[in-house]
Write a protein that holds these residues in place. Structure first.
Motif, short mmCIF file in Angstrom:
data_model
loop_
_atom_site.label_atom_id
_atom_site.label_comp_id
_atom_site.label_asym_id
_atom_site.label_seq_id
_atom_site.Cartn_x
_atom_site.Cartn_y
_atom_site.Cartn_z
N THR A 67 -34.05 10.44 -44.82
CA THR A 67 -33.35 10.08 -43.59
C THR A 67 -33.39 11.25 -42.63
OG1 THR A 67 -31.18 10.82 -44.40
CG2 THR A 67 -31.80 8.54 -44.85
N THR B 103 -34.00 12.50 -38.09
CA THR B 103 -34.29 12.21 -36.69
C THR B 103 -35.49 13.04 -36.24
OG1 THR B 103 -31.92 11.91 -36.32
CG2 THR B 103 -33.31 12.12 -34.37
N LYS C 74 -29.51 8.46 -33.12
CA LYS C 74 -29.30 8.02 -34.49
C LYS C 74 -30.35 8.58 -35.44
CE LYS C 74 -32.01 3.72 -34.18
NZ LYS C 74 -32.63 3.19 -35.38
N ASP D 19 -32.69 7.67 -38.83
CA ASP D 19 -33.32 6.50 -39.44
C ASP D 19 -33.78 6.83 -40.85
OD1 ASP D 19 -33.43 4.20 -37.56
OD2 ASP D 19 -34.43 5.64 -36.24
N CYS E 245 -41.04 4.42 -40.33
CA CYS E 245 -39.63 4.13 -40.11
C CYS E 245 -39.29 2.75 -40.65
CB CYS E 245 -39.29 4.20 -38.63
SG CYS E 245 -37.52 3.97 -38.28
N GLY F 229 -28.15 3.30 -36.76
CA GLY F 229 -28.76 4.28 -37.64
C GLY F 229 -28.09 4.42 -38.99
#
Length: 654
Positions: free
Chosen positions: A250, A252, A261, A263, A276, A284
């Motif tokens: 996870t 950015t 957010k 992802d 993604c 997010g």
């Protein structure tokens, strides 16, 4: 039984579960409970064991030290954990079904990360500082890093961590060092076949984005280290897929506006760009709320189903935090599993179970379990029920209202269990600014309600959980929409008859401290203010904060010499000379995020211009010290804030 109002001393009557680990067979849970000895003003923690089939619990370690981070061996017969029984935290191993805890390490600098068992259970990976002797700070020293000290860590050259491996059944053998660099290496995770270790690396010496997490991979046989995401962006958490050929993480990517957010991504180790898997999820992953209690442990590894088809993550939507599962193959699919008006912190997945911690406005943390699809939920612990049954708790009303530009803003107001509306009211402002309040336990607010105050919380512009347009709206414009959202919230609380317009106070930490200072430097409607560890002068903040040579540019749109007018306009210090609100500044003396000079400038300006001002200094306290730091610091912050509000909002003189 007659119930009483919440009082400051209740802070140390509460217990908190900070983490939980599910056994490999999914039959038992090891979890950590912290408590404070109020007489000694010292925090202790113990590991507890719970059997899911029966609900039986037992205390597993003595609780006379700081025992934490339990990690099950792959066969489920032993648990490794960190303990502060000596001068420094060390790794211990204890048999699950009886026996003494034996030390696995005796390192001068202690162990800096939880244990990571190899798949065969023969080795444990961990991190420690390779420095043999601590620095003598009475002697001159030189710094060369872009960021040379970091909040909660101090001077980085002394504390950055190297990755090591120790044979579990040969504790007297010297651990094998795997990394030799100047980086903060953490969160080791063995590959399914045990030949590689995935880990996070940060505190890169030659960049002001030093704290951005980067994934690295080391092959044990050769010692070769592969950098996976050095140029990609900021990585938060990661995990292996069962095939050992891919990882899920996870984070950015670079190029996003600060506050955007995070992802979930899948990376094939054979090559190619990360894919993604949550692009369509507006809010997010990896979300969380700002509580006022020891923080629930966030999972640094991403749980994955045995077939590699799904991964799990937390998702914050407004003032709630849910657990979702995310499809890792095929069409994008994000499925909510554990939802509701609460914060759910997933802790483990296995044996057909989800193990997680839950909190809400009026309930501290407890341990819960559900089936893998989120059904059959049951509460496993009730560690604070005696306290909850002895006190009067506030009613919390939900608020939705238009901001000055018509954008919907969310908030809540705690209403005291005694007294009549309109109440004296304190505005509590969250930090970040890219954070959020919501359905999580907040002791400061509970304490103020016990003293007769309503407490207003508003997720102003810049808050997370409402989409990127909302969370990035104040770039280059601090003190505008965020401030106006807060004032709209105050107006709504007054219009609804909850808040007394003549008895208003304001407080907040970090970004909340910044806005508290901004408010009293721009309006006279508040009777008292308690900013804690604030940003007050962006120009000096750029040069003294551990993150602001990056953060200030991202938030304001450029460096001080490029946009001096914006730095001045967004700084509370610019209009501080107009402040007439009695202001108590609370400042951690070892806060390197918003260093003490930020409070000192504001304090001096207020004093020089005839405003009532005091400053409470918190020795050795980092940025969030009043939430998770030394108990004496937590007590001092609570007592000082309540006394200041009573003195200037209510006119009480003690």
């Amino acid at each position: 039984m007659d119930k009483r109002l919440v009082e400051p001393a209740d802070l140390f009557r509460l217990k908190f579960i900070t983490e939980a680990q599910l056994s490999p067979d999914g039959a038992r849970v090891a979890y950590t409970i912290t408590h404070v000895d109020s007489e000694k003003e010292k925090e202790f923690s113990a590991i507890w064991m719970l059997t899911l089939a029966t609900g039986e619990t037992r205390q597993f370690t003595s609780g006379t030290a700081r025992d934490s981070a339990p990690r099950w061996s792959p066969d489920g017969k032993r648990i490794a954990f960190l303990s502060g029984r000596g001068e420094k935290p060390q790794l211990y191993v204890i048999p699950v079904d009886g026996g003494e805890a034996l030390p696995l390490t005796s390192l001068k600098q202690g162990v800096g990360s939880p244990a990571a068992w190899s798949p065969d259970g023969k080795q444990i990976a961990f991190t420690t500082s390779a420095i043999e002797e601590p620095r003598d700070f009475t002697k001159p020293f030189r710094v060369t890093r872009h960021v040379y000290r970091f909040d909660g860590m101090e001077y980085l050259d002394d504390v950055v961590q190297s990755l090591y491996v120790q044979d579990v059944d040969a504790p007297d053998a010297k651990p094998r060092r795997l990394t030799d660099d100047k980086l903060m290496n953490s969160n080791p995770q063995w590959s399914p076949d045990g030949t590689q270790i995935l880990y996070s690396s940060s505190m890169v010496p030659d960049t002001h984005k030093s704290f951005f997490g980067r994934l690295k991979l080391i092959t044990l046989e050769t010692g070769e280290i592969q950098s996976l995401t050095d140029t990609w962006g900021m990585v938060n958490s990661a995990g292996w897929l069962p095939d050992g050929q891919r990882i899920v993480f996870t984070g950015t990517p670079h190029g996003k506006i600060v506050g955007s957010k995070a992802d979930m991504w899948v990376l094939d180790l054979a090559g190619g760009a990360p894919e993604c898997r949550t692009a369509g999820l507006a809010v997010g992953v990896d979300g969380g709320l700002q509580p006022d209690m020891p923080v629930m442990a966030r999972m640094l590894s991403v749980p994955v189903t045995p077939d590699g088809e799904w991964a799990y993550s937390t998702v914050q939507t407004g003032g709630t935090v849910a657990t979702y599962k995310v499809a890792l193959n095929g069409a994008e699919n994000c499925v909510p599993l554990l939802t509701g008006d609460r914060e759910v912190a997933l802790q483990g997945v296995g044996g057909g179970h989800l193990i997680y911690l839950v909190t809400n406005f009026n309930h501290p943390i407890d341990l819960f379990c559900a089936d893998a699809d989120g059904s059959n939920e049951r509460q496993l612990t009730c560690i604070n029920d005696d306290w909850l049954n002895s006190v009067k708790l506030p009613t919390v009303e939900h608020l939705l209202f238009p901001g000055v530009d018509g954008t919907q803003v969310e908030g809540w107001i705690y209403l005291p269990p005694e007294g009549e509306a309109p109440y004296p009211t304190t505005l509590n402002i969250h930090g970040g600014p890219h954070g959020a309040f919501g359905h999580a336990f907040h002791f400061d607010s509970q304490m103020l309600c016990g003293a007769g105050y309503a407490v207003l919380m508003v997720n102003h512009r810049a808050s997370t959980g409402y989409g990127d347009a909302f969370s990035t709206a104040i770039k280059g414009d601090w003190g505008n929409l965020d401030y106006k959202d807060l004032m709209c919230g105050v107006d709504v609380a007054i219009e609804k008859g909850y808040a007394d317009p003549d008895k208003l106070g304001v407080f907040g930490l970090s970004g909340g401290g910044n806005l508290s200072c901004w408010i009293v430097a721009n309006t006279r409607r508040f009777k008292a203010a308690v900013p804690e560890n604030p940003v007050t002068n962006w120009v000096s903040m750029y040069g003294v904060s551990d993150i602001s040579a990056w953060f200030a540019i991202e938030e304001l749109g450029g460096a001080p010499h490029e946009i001096p007018e914006i730095y001045a306009r967004c700084s509370p210090i610019t209009t501080a000379h107009t402040c007439t609100t009695p202001t108590l500044l609370i400042q951690g003396e070892h806060d390197w995020r918003c260093p003490a000079e930020q409070s000192e400038q504001f304090y001096t300006t207020l004093k020089a211009n005839g405003c009532v001002a005091e400053m409470l200094r918190l020795p050795n306290s980092p940025h969030a010290g009043s939430i998770v730091g030394d108990p004496a610091v937590r007590r001092a912050q609570n007592d000082a804030m309540l006394e200041w509000m009573n003195r200037y909002v209510l006119g009480k003189v003690e």
